[in-house]
Design a protein around this motif. Structure first.
Motif, PDB file in Angstrom:
ATOM      1  N   SER A   1       0.831  -1.341   0.019  1.00 38.72           N
ATOM      2  CA  SER A   1      -0.029   0.020   0.233  1.00 38.72           C
ATOM      3  C   SER A   1       0.730   1.265  -0.006  1.00 38.72           C
ATOM      4  CB  SER A   1      -0.900  -0.215   1.103  1.00 38.72           C
ATOM      5  OG  SER A   1      -1.856  -1.094   1.059  1.00 38.72           O
TER       6      SER A   1
ATOM      7  N   ARG B   1      -1.175   4.236  -1.360  1.00 45.48           N
ATOM      8  CA  ARG B   1      -2.364   4.338  -0.478  1.00 45.48           C
ATOM      9  C   ARG B   1      -1.853   4.576   0.938  1.00 45.48           C
ATOM     10  NH1 ARG B   1      -2.733   0.202  -4.384  1.00 45.48           N
ATOM     11  NH2 ARG B   1      -5.061   0.037  -5.536  1.00 45.48           N
TER      12      ARG B   1
ATOM     13  N   ALA C   1      -9.103   0.352   6.310  1.00 39.83           N
ATOM     14  CA  ALA C   1      -8.663   1.287   5.072  1.00 39.83           C
ATOM     15  C   ALA C   1      -9.850   1.833   4.328  1.00 39.83           C
ATOM     16  CB  ALA C   1      -8.001   0.501   3.999  1.00 39.83           C
TER      17      ALA C   1
ATOM     18  N   GLU D   1     -11.637   3.174  -1.123  1.00 37.57           N
ATOM     19  CA  GLU D   1     -10.795   3.490  -2.282  1.00 37.57           C
ATOM     20  C   GLU D   1      -9.484   2.797  -2.361  1.00 37.57           C
ATOM     21  OE1 GLU D   1     -10.812   7.098   0.024  1.00 37.57           O
ATOM     22  OE2 GLU D   1     -12.092   5.666  -0.700  1.00 37.57           O
ATOM     23  N   GLU D   2      -8.964   2.499  -1.203  1.00 33.18           N
ATOM     24  CA  GLU D   2      -7.724   1.687  -1.028  1.00 33.18           C
ATOM     25  C   GLU D   2      -7.498   0.509  -0.348  1.00 33.18           C
ATOM     26  OE1 GLU D   2      -5.374   4.419   1.646  1.00 33.18           O
ATOM     27  OE2 GLU D   2      -5.720   6.359   0.494  1.00 33.18           O
TER      28      GLU D   2
END
Length: 355
Positions: free
Chosen positions: A87, A92, A224, A227-228
């Motif tokens: 991530s 992210r 999270a 969108e991540e």
């Protein structure tokens, strides 16, 4: 007094009804096995018993909350660091920060559970006095000693924003050590004489690795933004597939020892793990922009599934150590296989010479 006499033509003068009947000595309700030519054996095949029913090996004296918790939290931490690095490198940031923090908290909890089981903190430090590559315990101690500071530095530097290059290096370092942290406890367990763990030495590392990925994915889905959480969703599906396949393969291969994974407390936990894993994977397979509550519920199910798997494996090991048949019968099966192989080799050599 018998009046029969044995002559060249057979027995003469025997009384009727005195012929020996094969199998009459069996207990009521039990039928004898058929022999090679169809006759019944006088003595049925004996059931397995041990000396006064006592265990052959000493059952583990560990507490489930310590050792199974140590298994679960270590897996969550190790796999979480891998997801955090992915991530972080893909931009992210929120998901990476959440996973770094959760990995730090998890490895601290795992170490605390281990130290609590050892009884005194200095015992863990004493294990670092020796570096022995052939000892899973020694290598695991050094692995934790290296991974813990890396994971902690990655989380602290991410939260504070200090030394970004050092934080990036710590993140990558924790990710490189993460898979070993997630899987080494399986090697540690399989290295013991506990039948349910020792017999599953081939598949248990895959079970623990898949379970760790499921736990880390669950944490990612819970923390999270929608969108991540793409990496967490993919990790959930991959981890669920690996864990489920490995558990099934292990139960097929270990023979009678698989009973310990299907019955009792371990059986209930393993069945709960399968159901929760399926529900969590189903939620992870939903469209990426599904509702936030659905992602959180899916993540919670995956976390619970991973915990059930670790506690199920632990209780299966305890059950297998308490019942002596799970120690003796696999040994007897291995001995019979070796004897059959040794008997087959001379026959093969003789056929080769004749050819």
């Amino acid at each position: 007094m018998s009046t029969s006499d044995v002559t060249k033509g057979g027995i003469r003068g025997e009384r009727p009804g005195r012929e020996a009947e094969v199998g009459r000595g069996l207990r009521p309700g039990r039928r004898g096995r058929r022999g090679r030519r169809g006759e019944e054996l006088m003595v049925p095949q004996a059931d397995f018993t041990s000396y006064y029913g006592r265990p052959v090996i000493t059952p583990p004296s560990w507490q489930a909350r310590d050792i199974a918790g140590y298994f679960f939290l270590g897996g969550l931490a190790g796999a979480g660091s891998v997801l955090a690095a992915g991530s972080h490198l893909t931009g992210r940031r929120t998901a990476a920060r959440a996973l770094k923090i959760s990995s730090t908290v998890a490895i601290a909890g795992s170490a605390a559970a281990l130290v609590h089981d050892l009884g005194r903190p200095e015992r863990f430090a004493n294990m670092l006095r020796v570096f022995k590559p052939t000892s899973p315990m020694s290598m695991g101690s050094w692995l934790l000693a290296a991974y813990g500071p890396a994971a902690g530095a990655a989380a602290v530097l991410d939260v504070t924003g200090l030394l970004p290059r050092t934080g990036r290096t710590a993140t990558i370092g924790a990710a490189l050590l993460g898979p070993a942290v997630a899987a080494y406890t399986a090697v540690l367990a399989a290295d013991t004489a506990v039948p349910a763990w020792h017999e599953g030495y081939r598949e248990l590392p895959f079970v623990f690795t898949g379970s760790a990925a499921v736990a880390a994915a669950g944490m990612g889905l819970m923390t999270a933004p929608l969108e991540e959480n793409g990496p967490a969703r993919r990790a959930a599906l991959l981890g669920a597939a690996v864990e489920t396949s490995a558990v099934r393969a292990m139960e097929r291969r270990v023979g009678v020892v698989a009973e310990t994974y299907r019955h009792g407390r371990a059986g209930r936990l393993m069945r709960a793990a399968r159901v929760l894993t399926a529900l969590g994977a189903l939620g992870a397979a939903l469209p990426a922009r599904c509702s936030r509550p659905a992602a959180a519920v899916s993540g919670a199910a995956l976390l619970a599934a991973s915990a059930c798997t670790r506690f199920g494996v632990f209780h299966a090991g305890v059950a297998s150590a308490e019942d002596p048949k799970y120690t003796v019968l696999p040994q007897r099966e291995r001995l019979e296989r070796r004897q059959a192989e040794q008997a087959g080799k001379p026959a093969e050599a003789e056929r080769a010479e004749q050819a």
